[in-house]
Design a protein around this motif. Structure first.
Motif, short mmCIF file in Angstrom:
data_model
loop_
_atom_site.label_atom_id
_atom_site.label_comp_id
_atom_site.label_asym_id
_atom_site.label_seq_id
_atom_site.Cartn_x
_atom_site.Cartn_y
_atom_site.Cartn_z
N PHE A 10 0.82 -1.22 0.00
CA PHE A 10 0.00 0.00 0.00
C PHE A 10 0.85 1.26 0.00
O PHE A 10 0.30 2.37 -0.09
CB PHE A 10 -0.90 0.03 1.24
CG PHE A 10 -1.60 -1.26 1.53
CD1 PHE A 10 -2.61 -1.71 0.71
CD2 PHE A 10 -1.23 -2.03 2.63
CE1 PHE A 10 -3.27 -2.92 0.98
CE2 PHE A 10 -1.87 -3.23 2.91
CZ PHE A 10 -2.90 -3.68 2.08
N GLY A 11 2.17 1.13 0.10
CA GLY A 11 2.99 2.29 0.34
C GLY A 11 2.52 2.95 1.63
O GLY A 11 2.20 2.27 2.61
N LEU A 12 2.44 4.27 1.63
CA LEU A 12 1.91 5.00 2.79
C LEU A 12 0.47 5.45 2.56
O LEU A 12 0.00 6.38 3.20
CB LEU A 12 2.78 6.24 3.07
CG LEU A 12 4.22 5.95 3.51
CD1 LEU A 12 4.96 7.26 3.77
CD2 LEU A 12 4.27 5.06 4.75
N GLY A 171 15.15 6.25 -1.17
CA GLY A 171 15.28 7.57 -0.59
C GLY A 171 13.94 8.22 -0.32
O GLY A 171 13.03 8.13 -1.14
N PRO A 172 13.80 8.86 0.84
CA PRO A 172 12.56 9.55 1.15
C PRO A 172 12.34 10.72 0.20
O PRO A 172 13.28 11.40 -0.21
CB PRO A 172 12.78 10.04 2.59
CG PRO A 172 14.26 10.16 2.72
CD PRO A 172 14.82 9.05 1.88
N ASP A 173 11.08 10.93 -0.17
CA ASP A 173 10.71 12.06 -1.02
C ASP A 173 11.43 12.04 -2.37
O ASP A 173 11.71 13.08 -2.94
CB ASP A 173 10.99 13.39 -0.31
CG ASP A 173 10.26 13.48 1.01
OD1 ASP A 173 10.87 13.95 1.98
OD2 ASP A 173 9.09 13.08 1.07
N ASP A 205 7.23 4.06 -0.60
CA ASP A 205 6.21 4.83 0.11
C ASP A 205 5.12 5.35 -0.83
O ASP A 205 4.04 5.73 -0.37
CB ASP A 205 6.82 6.04 0.82
CG ASP A 205 7.72 5.64 1.99
OD1 ASP A 205 7.59 4.49 2.46
OD2 ASP A 205 8.53 6.48 2.41
N GLN A 206 5.40 5.39 -2.12
CA GLN A 206 4.53 6.07 -3.06
C GLN A 206 3.57 5.12 -3.78
O GLN A 206 3.74 3.90 -3.76
CB GLN A 206 5.38 6.81 -4.10
CG GLN A 206 6.21 7.94 -3.53
CD GLN A 206 7.12 8.56 -4.56
OE1 GLN A 206 7.85 7.87 -5.27
NE2 GLN A 206 7.08 9.89 -4.66
N ALA A 207 2.59 5.71 -4.42
CA ALA A 207 1.64 4.95 -5.24
C ALA A 207 1.09 5.86 -6.33
O ALA A 207 1.14 7.09 -6.21
CB ALA A 207 0.50 4.40 -4.39
N ILE A 208 0.58 5.25 -7.37
CA ILE A 208 -0.11 5.97 -8.44
C ILE A 208 -1.56 5.49 -8.45
O ILE A 208 -1.82 4.29 -8.41
CB ILE A 208 0.56 5.71 -9.80
CG1 ILE A 208 1.92 6.40 -9.86
CG2 ILE A 208 -0.33 6.18 -10.96
CD1 ILE A 208 2.74 6.04 -11.08
N VAL A 209 -2.48 6.44 -8.49
CA VAL A 209 -3.90 6.12 -8.52
C VAL A 209 -4.49 6.64 -9.82
O VAL A 209 -4.28 7.80 -10.19
CB VAL A 209 -4.64 6.73 -7.31
CG1 VAL A 209 -6.15 6.65 -7.49
CG2 VAL A 209 -4.23 6.02 -6.03
N VAL A 210 -5.21 5.76 -10.50
CA VAL A 210 -5.96 6.15 -11.70
C VAL A 210 -7.43 5.97 -11.37
O VAL A 210 -7.87 4.89 -10.98
CB VAL A 210 -5.58 5.27 -12.91
CG1 VAL A 210 -6.40 5.66 -14.13
CG2 VAL A 210 -4.08 5.38 -13.20
#
Length: 218
Positions: A10-12, A171-173, A205-210
């Motif tokens: 889920f990442g964050l 790496g963060p961010d 930590d990241q995700a892409i939502v469509v």
């Protein structure tokens, strides 16, 4: 079309995942990216995804594409009993082959186009949604496909999005241009750039939502 595409689970953004798929309910787990692994490791991989989904209130059931080879109608009937599908990581090329052998590639495209199903995938499960698998061999071995699936590897993805996903950047961010990617991610970025393939890079930590024709990087 509703897609939740992550580098690692889920990442964050677990809340966004739950919201996108319409809340807890029946969810199909596709773990065929792990088919080249020893049976015990594959079983453990399934458990490692089922447990967190259950903790969120979902009712996960594995849908093993190996049981649907050349049976797309049966697969479509099975998947129609779920509101969402969870596609875990592993070998993207093995996953792509199993999607093709079972007809899941066309079945999923149809269900997603009709918004009858939401798709969530991470790592290989996210990479396979791209138009092309160019560069994915930086981290995944296409040589595992023929011994595992009995067919040659494919280099086309599902084409659900119009760019490639580079997972596991470090790496963060880390920004979308991935200035600090891990070794495999760096090689994939280099391959994509060399082939002129559009890509987006993700940290774990990241995700892409469509959703509703909009694409957002979280």
């Amino acid at each position: 079309m509703r897609l939740f595409l992550a580098s690692y689970r889920f990442g964050l953004h677990v809340d966004r995942f739950v919201d996108l798929v319409g809340g807890p309910g029946p969810i199909a787990v596709i773990a065929n990216a792990a088919d080249a692994w020893p049976a015990r490791a594959r079983d453990s991989a399934v458990v490692s995804d089922v447990v967190p989904l259950r903790r969120l209130g979902f009712l996960p059931s594995e849908v093993d594409l190996r049981h649907y080879v050349d049976r797309p109608a049966a697969l479509a009937e099975t998947l129609s009993g779920f509101r969402s599908v969870w596609v875990r990581g592993g070998n993207t090329f093995v996953l792509r082959a199993q999607l093709a052998r079972s007809g899941a590639d066309d079945v999923l495209r149809d269900l997603l186009r009709r918004d009858a199903l939401a798709y969530a995938g991470y790592s290989a499960g996210a990479c396979v949604t791209a138009p092309s698998l160019v560069g994915v061999d930086s981290g995944d071995d296409p040589g595992e496909v023929t011994p595992t699936c009995g067919v040659p590897p494919r280099w086309d993805g599902l084409g659900l999005i119009d760019f490639s996903i580079v997972p596991h950047c470090v790496g963060p961010d880390t920004p979308p241009d991935a200035q600090n990617p891990g070794d495999d991610a760096a090689r994939m970025i280099e391959a994509c750039r060399g082939a002129g393939v559009r890509y987006r890079a993700l940290t774990d930590d990241q995700a892409i939502v469509v959703d509703a024709e909009a694409t957002a990087l979280l």
